[in-house]
Structure formats: C-alpha cells, structure tokens
Scaffold this motif. Structure first.
Motif, PDB file in Angstrom:
ATOM      1  N   TYR A 201       0.925  -1.637  -0.311  1.00 26.07           N
ATOM      2  CA  TYR A 201      -0.304   0.442   0.127  1.00 26.07           C
ATOM      3  C   TYR A 201       1.119   1.146   0.282  1.00 26.07           C
ATOM      4  CZ  TYR A 201       1.380  -1.327   4.882  1.00 26.07           C
ATOM      5  OH  TYR A 201       1.456  -1.852   5.835  1.00 26.07           O
ATOM      6  N   PRO A 202      -0.088   2.325  -0.487  1.00 28.74           N
ATOM      7  CA  PRO A 202       1.358   3.642  -0.436  1.00 28.74           C
ATOM      8  C   PRO A 202       1.652   4.230   1.408  1.00 28.74           C
ATOM      9  CG  PRO A 202      -1.227   3.972  -1.417  1.00 28.74           C
ATOM     10  CD  PRO A 202      -1.021   2.665  -0.840  1.00 28.74           C
ATOM     11  N   VAL A 203       2.441   4.738   1.198  1.00 33.13           N
ATOM     12  CA  VAL A 203       2.789   5.796   2.227  1.00 33.13           C
ATOM     13  C   VAL A 203       1.579   6.179   3.238  1.00 33.13           C
ATOM     14  CG1 VAL A 203       4.817   7.666   3.345  1.00 33.13           C
ATOM     15  CG2 VAL A 203       5.364   5.452   1.504  1.00 33.13           C
ATOM     16  N   ALA A 204       0.754   6.910   1.940  1.00 31.56           N
ATOM     17  CA  ALA A 204       0.315   7.223   1.915  1.00 31.56           C
ATOM     18  C   ALA A 204      -1.089   7.052   3.480  1.00 31.56           C
ATOM     19  CB  ALA A 204      -0.454   7.915   1.796  1.00 31.56           C
ATOM     20  N   VAL A 205      -1.110   5.973   2.777  1.00 37.76           N
ATOM     21  CA  VAL A 205      -2.057   5.062   3.827  1.00 37.76           C
ATOM     22  C   VAL A 205      -1.654   5.575   5.412  1.00 37.76           C
ATOM     23  CG1 VAL A 205      -3.205   2.850   4.456  1.00 37.76           C
ATOM     24  CG2 VAL A 205      -2.931   3.956   2.158  1.00 37.76           C
ATOM     25  N   LEU A 206      -0.702   5.244   6.009  1.00 35.89           N
ATOM     26  CA  LEU A 206      -0.228   4.961   7.381  1.00 35.89           C
ATOM     27  C   LEU A 206      -0.559   6.629   7.689  1.00 35.89           C
ATOM     28  CD1 LEU A 206       3.416   4.807   6.457  1.00 35.89           C
ATOM     29  CD2 LEU A 206       1.749   2.588   7.394  1.00 35.89           C
ATOM     30  N   PRO A 207      -0.854   6.447   9.103  1.00 39.58           N
ATOM     31  CA  PRO A 207      -0.778   7.153   9.511  1.00 39.58           C
ATOM     32  C   PRO A 207       0.193   8.714   9.535  1.00 39.58           C
ATOM     33  CG  PRO A 207      -0.833   5.286  11.160  1.00 39.58           C
ATOM     34  CD  PRO A 207      -0.721   5.277   9.699  1.00 39.58           C
ATOM     35  N   PHE A 208      -0.437   9.341  10.094  1.00 35.56           N
ATOM     36  CA  PHE A 208       0.576  10.962   9.407  1.00 35.56           C
ATOM     37  C   PHE A 208       1.702  10.874  10.226  1.00 35.56           C
ATOM     38  CE2 PHE A 208       2.317  15.454  10.240  1.00 35.56           C
ATOM     39  CZ  PHE A 208       2.120  15.494   8.799  1.00 35.56           C
ATOM     40  N   TRP A 209       1.774  10.455  11.832  1.00 32.41           N
ATOM     41  CA  TRP A 209       3.175  10.183  12.719  1.00 32.41           C
ATOM     42  C   TRP A 209       4.102   9.065  12.120  1.00 32.41           C
ATOM     43  CZ3 TRP A 209       2.890   5.844  15.383  1.00 32.41           C
ATOM     44  CH2 TRP A 209       2.229   5.267  15.600  1.00 32.41           C
ATOM     45  N   LEU A 210       3.477   8.200  11.688  1.00 27.42           N
ATOM     46  CA  LEU A 210       4.240   7.462  11.171  1.00 27.42           C
ATOM     47  C   LEU A 210       4.630   7.578   9.756  1.00 27.42           C
ATOM     48  CD1 LEU A 210       2.659   3.284  11.662  1.00 27.42           C
ATOM     49  CD2 LEU A 210       5.210   4.324  12.400  1.00 27.42           C
ATOM     50  N   ARG A 211       4.627   8.495   9.134  1.00 28.94           N
ATOM     51  CA  ARG A 211       5.349   8.349   7.729  1.00 28.94           C
ATOM     52  C   ARG A 211       6.522   8.874   7.365  1.00 28.94           C
ATOM     53  NH1 ARG A 211       0.103  11.690   5.027  1.00 28.94           N
ATOM     54  NH2 ARG A 211      -1.960  10.177   5.488  1.00 28.94           N
ATOM     55  N   PRO A 212       7.147   9.977   8.668  1.00 31.59           N
ATOM     56  CA  PRO A 212       8.918   9.907   8.516  1.00 31.59           C
ATOM     57  C   PRO A 212       9.290   8.352   8.638  1.00 31.59           C
ATOM     58  CG  PRO A 212       7.602  11.357   9.405  1.00 31.59           C
ATOM     59  CD  PRO A 212       6.076  10.471   9.464  1.00 31.59           C
ATOM     60  N   VAL A 213       8.713   7.256   9.084  1.00 30.46           N
ATOM     61  CA  VAL A 213       9.295   6.669   9.626  1.00 30.46           C
ATOM     62  C   VAL A 213       9.396   5.589   8.235  1.00 30.46           C
ATOM     63  CG1 VAL A 213       9.454   4.407  11.125  1.00 30.46           C
ATOM     64  CG2 VAL A 213       8.977   6.055  12.310  1.00 30.46           C
ATOM     65  N   ALA A 214       8.244   5.520   7.769  1.00 31.19           N
ATOM     66  CA  ALA A 214       8.269   5.226   6.411  1.00 31.19           C
ATOM     67  C   ALA A 214       8.905   5.892   5.611  1.00 31.19           C
ATOM     68  CB  ALA A 214       7.039   4.885   5.666  1.00 31.19           C
ATOM     69  N   LEU A 215       9.477   6.836   4.923  1.00 36.29           N
ATOM     70  CA  LEU A 215      10.420   7.647   4.554  1.00 36.29           C
ATOM     71  C   LEU A 215      12.053   7.635   4.671  1.00 36.29           C
ATOM     72  CD1 LEU A 215       7.811  10.303   3.663  1.00 36.29           C
ATOM     73  CD2 LEU A 215       8.366   8.575   2.124  1.00 36.29           C
ATOM     74  N   ALA A 216      12.312   7.001   5.893  1.00 36.53           N
ATOM     75  CA  ALA A 216      13.043   7.197   6.379  1.00 36.53           C
ATOM     76  C   ALA A 216      13.876   6.057   5.834  1.00 36.53           C
ATOM     77  CB  ALA A 216      13.339   7.068   7.646  1.00 36.53           C
ATOM     78  N   LEU A 217      12.889   4.599   5.426  1.00 41.77           N
ATOM     79  CA  LEU A 217      14.332   3.682   5.052  1.00 41.77           C
ATOM     80  C   LEU A 217      13.590   3.500   3.334  1.00 41.77           C
ATOM     81  CD1 LEU A 217      11.415   1.401   6.975  1.00 41.77           C
ATOM     82  CD2 LEU A 217      13.544   1.320   7.447  1.00 41.77           C
ATOM     83  N   PRO A 218      14.771   2.846   2.826  1.00 38.22           N
ATOM     84  CA  PRO A 218      14.517   2.973   1.586  1.00 38.22           C
ATOM     85  C   PRO A 218      13.695   1.969   0.830  1.00 38.22           C
ATOM     86  CG  PRO A 218      16.250   1.940   1.726  1.00 38.22           C
ATOM     87  CD  PRO A 218      15.952   2.342   3.412  1.00 38.22           C
ATOM     88  N   SER A 219      13.118   1.123   1.697  1.00 40.05           N
ATOM     89  CA  SER A 219      11.730   0.123   1.245  1.00 40.05           C
ATOM     90  C   SER A 219      10.800   0.932   0.757  1.00 40.05           C
ATOM     91  CB  SER A 219      12.319  -1.348   1.828  1.00 40.05           C
ATOM     92  OG  SER A 219      11.247  -0.261   3.008  1.00 40.05           O
TER      93      SER A 219
END
Lengths: 276, 265
Positions: A201-219
C-alpha cells in the motif's frame, strides 16, 4: 627463495580467501537438496498465496483490481529480494556460530572485509536460488512478468538488496554483542519493518505520524517507485535517489557498528565462546 | 626462550635482542575482564625451532595467553610480536605463517574432511592444495576418512583432522591447546610422533598448552609454568625436575599448583 619457502608462501590473496569462505557454504549446498529446497520454499509459498489472492480479486472486480493484483505480486517478489538478501548474510554468519568455527576463521589470515565480501557473495547466490523460481512461477501461473518493469527493476532490486544487507550487518552485530540470544532477530527483524515499508500500500495510507518512519526506509521509496511504474508507467527518479541515499547512510552506520562489535568481541573473548 | 634468572617470576621481562630473533616475543602482557585479572603482566620469548610447554591448572591463564597470541583476544596492555610482526598492527602477516589446533574449537561438522581441508587451504593460500591434502592424508592416516563428514568421526580421527588443518599451511609457528586431550594412548602417541616429525622436518616453533606432563617432558625443550595469570617458573623439564627435587613433571606441577616448597636448590 628455497623450494620449501616457496611452498610456504601464500598464493591467491584476497580472492582466494573470499572463495575459501564461500566454498565452505557452497560445499554444503552442492550435495544437500533439502537445503536447496528450503531456500526456494518460502518465496514460492508466498508467491502462491499472494498470487492466487490477486487472481481472485481480479476475477471479481475487473481490470483496475487486476493492476492492483500485479502490484501485489510485484511487492511480494521485490520484498523477497530484501528478505533473502538479509537472510543470506545472516545465515552465512550464523552457520559459523552454530558450528563453533569462528575462532578457526579469525585465526586465519582472512581480513574482516574479505569475510564481509564472502557473506555478500553467499547472499547473492542464495538470492538467485531462492527468488528466481518464484519469479518464474509468477510468470507461469499469473502471467506476471517482473522483468516487464524494465531496466529500472535492476535499481529497485539493488536498493532492496542493499537494505537487506545493512539490516543483516545490524543483526550480526547484535549476535556478536549478545550471543545467540539475538538470533531470533535474524528471522523477524525485516518482517517487523514490512508495515512501514509500504510493500502492498502507499505511504499515504499510513497515519501521518508514521510516515517519517516509512520514508526513512529505502524500501518505502522503492515500492512507491514500483507502483508508479506499474500504475502510471512513470519512473520516479526522486524516490530512487532517496532510496539510494538512505542506503548509503544506513549501510555506513551498519558497517561501523559491525566493525565496532567485532573489535568488542575480540576484547571480551567472545569469538572463542560464541555458540557455546 | 628467555631463560635468564629462571627462578624469578617473569613479570614483564623481555630480552635485549632484536625482535626478529624470536618466534614469539611477549612483554608486559595483561588481560583483565572487569575485576578478574586473567593474565597478569607476563613476559617471555620463544626462539625459532623450540617447542615450549605452557603449563598450569585450570584458570591459570594458558588459553587466554594463546588467544592473545592468535589475535583472537585484544590484550588490556602489553605487546606481542609473532614471527617479527606486531600483533596489534600487523597480525595478518603473522597469521598467514602460523596455525592453531584445539579440541575445544570445532571444524564444521557437516563438511567432509577433504572439504574442511580445502576451506582452510584456500584461507591460508596454500599452493598445490590437493597435493598438500594428499600428503597430509598420508602422514596422518586420513585416506579412509577424507570423504566422511567431520561430525561423524571418532575423537581420535577428529584430532588427526584438526592437526591436518593446523599443518595445512606448513606453519612456522604452531599453537596447540591440549592437542591430545581425551585421546587413547595409541592415538596420543601418534599425534606426538607426528608433531616431532614435523618440527624436525621444518624447524617449526611450537607452543603447547597441556595437562599431560609426560607429553610435555617428551616434546618440550622448555616450560613456562603459569598460575593465577602469572608465569611463576620456567626452564627446561630437566631444570625444573632438579629445582624441585622431583622425579617427574607431574610432581613439579603439583608442587607449583599447591604452593609446596622446593626441596632442592
């Protein structure tokens, strides 16, 4: 130089030492079909489960969901590259721990970087053996051709592979520090990162506060890029650049950590006792 | 070996000679684990071609000393030169010319004997590897077990394989931690004979940690006696026997371990 001295002079250098350590593992696979089967087992199983799920959704809902199904299968296959890359490095190291062979290796003239090179080499071998059958199966059963992503597939795969490697060096460092108590991380750590990697699923699906965690991962950047290719037919170079830059940062940190823990293990005498 | 003032405990002494004159040159070597002092400021030298016994009870510091000589363990302080190389800065040059065997460090069990020897042959960059393996198989009577998994061997066979691994690179320095532990007298004698042959053929230096005093008397030209992390005595077996007024090294060992007074000058 006398004949005896010549016989005693090492030949082959780094390449031969790296090959020696790889040969130690390849010799086991060469005559053990259960070991080879075990490599292929999980990627193929994952492929079957998610492939049939995607096919079922496409049958019920038509073309847009069929595309989503392709995204699902692509996600499974690409995520397996990170998983198998990580397992390849970690298992190569743990094999030495389990056989209590680390002391013999570290009193040989093999340099730490040569040991790392051998672990990465074995990771690549294990990756090809484990993931290629799943990719072939996806094409045969679901007509999903991962290679249809085009040359950019190489960049996606390389970024995920490097991510698997730095996680492996993190896990290996923890095993050096905490002994076999840290072993379960070898099987679980990358799975724990799946929710934040935006595989399905896209990063946009994640809660706002979790998105920086996702975007810190290359995957997360790789999978956003994969969806852009499959859904819109565009290559998101910004995501690829972000994934590569993050990998450089994480890999540097992991190698520094691994080197520090290796030295700490030599200070504590852990290379003699690890595995007991 | 540095034999000056053999009655004095060797705390941090080192000979005033060029390091290259020694196969091993240890000075002020200390290893501390928290509050535990495993090795306490020891110093010794071993000349090329000597076989030196490192003796002491359990926990005396023998294995810790060998681990530091191998670069497996970083000393808290002190210096180690092996074959002219500083182990703190240049250990890989020394490691290529030395090898190690211990019954407490296994070879991969699932690999066949010949595969294990190939692995280490590659790691040590051995020339003409298959020829060297065949040579060792002949010398150590491994021909019949070369294709067997290492984990399925008897204790005696494992010891011979471990010795083959230790000799694969024709080392100039051999560090052996209890090389005949748990072997029957026949296999123990075979291993000792092969070590004597190897040393006679190559002029190799051997440092041997052992609890087998008969073995030490047979193989070693000199002995370092360790206790509580220190070298408490040193000399040839004959010198130690004379010094303690004993008939065999077993009694000398017990005198030192139990702090008995020497009975001879």
């Amino acid at each position: 130089m006398s004949a005896a001295q010549l016989a005693n002079t090492p030949s082959g250098g780094s390449t031969r030492r790296v090959w020696g350590l790889m040969y130690r593992h390849l010799a086991l696979y060469r005559r053990s079909w259960p070991r080879l089967l075990e490599l292929m087992y999980w990627p193929v199983l994952q492929m079957l489960i998610w492939g049939f799920t995607a096919q079922f959704l496409a049958m019920r809902s038509g073309n847009p969901v069929a595309v989503a199904g392709g995204v699902l299968i692509g996600g499974v296959l690409l995520w397996e590259i990170a998983l198998r890359g990580q397992m390849g490095v970690t298992m190569t190291f743990l094999e030495e721990v389990w056989s209590r062979n680390l002391a013999h290796i570290f009193v040989s003239p093999i340099r730490p970087w040569e040991m790392v090179a051998a672990m990465l080499g074995m990771s690549l071998v294990r990756l090809f053996v484990s993931v290629l059958p799943a990719i072939f199966l996806a094409w045969v059963l679901y007509r999903f051709n991962l290679f249809a992503l085009g040359p950019v597939l190489v960049l996606f795969a390389a970024n995920l592979l490097v991510m698997g490697w730095w996680i492996a060096f993190g896990v290996t460092s923890l095993v050096l520090r905490h002994g076999q108590g840290a072993e379960p991380l070898a099987w679980t750590l990358l799975f724990a990162l799946t929710p934040f990697s935006a595989v399905f699923y896209p990063v946009a699906v994640l809660p706002f506060w979790l998105r920086p965690v996702a975007l810190a991962l290359p995957s997360a950047h790789v999978f956003e890029g994969m969806r852009a290719v499959l859904n819109q037919g565009v290559i998101r170079w910004d995501h690829l650049a972000a994934a590569a830059a993050l990998n450089v940062v994480w890999m540097t940190g992991a190698i520094v950590l691994f080197a520090a823990q290796l030295r700490a293990a030599r200070t504590r005498g852990a290379l003699l006792t690890i595995g007991e | 070996m540095d034999l000056h003032s053999p009655l004095r405990p060797a705390r941090g002494r080192r000979a005033d000679r060029l390091p290259e004159a020694w196969a091993i040159d240890v000075a002020h070597l200390t290893k501390r684990y928290g509050d535990v002092l495993a090795v306490d400021d020891i110093g010794f030298t071993v000349a090329p071609g000597q076989t030196v016994g490192l003796l002491g009870g359990n926990g005396a510091g023998k294995t810790t000393t060998i681990a530091m000589l191998l670069g497996l363990l970083i000393p808290t302080s002190g210096s180690i030169r092996v074959l002219g190389h500083d182990m703190a800065t240049d250990r890989f040059a020394a490691l290529a010319r030395m090898n190690f065997s211990s019954p407490y460090v296994a070879l991969p069990h699932r690999l066949r004997v010949v595969e294990n020897l190939r692995v280490y042959g590659h790691l040590y960059g051995v020339r003409h590897l298959e020829r060297r393996i065949a040579q060792l198989a002949g010398t150590l009577d491994l021909g019949a077990i070369l294709d067997r998994p290492s984990g399925e061997l008897s204790a005696g066979q494992k010891t011979r394989v471990a010795l083959a691994k230790a000799l694969i690179n024709t080392p100039d320095l051999l560090l052996l931690d209890e090389p005949t532990a748990s072997l029957d007298p026949d296999i123990g004698d075979l291993v000792r004979t092969r070590l004597e042959d190897y040393r006679a053929d190559t002029g190799c230096t051997i440092l041997l940690a052992s609890h087998n005093m008969a073995e030490v008397e047979r193989l070693c030209s000199h002995v370092l006696m360790m206790k509580r992390g220190q070298i408490v005595d040193r000399g040839s077996p004959a010198e130690l026997l004379a010094r303690y007024g004993r008939e065999d090294m077993e009694e000398v060992f017990l005198d030192i371990a139990r702090d008995r007074q020497r009975t001879a000058a």
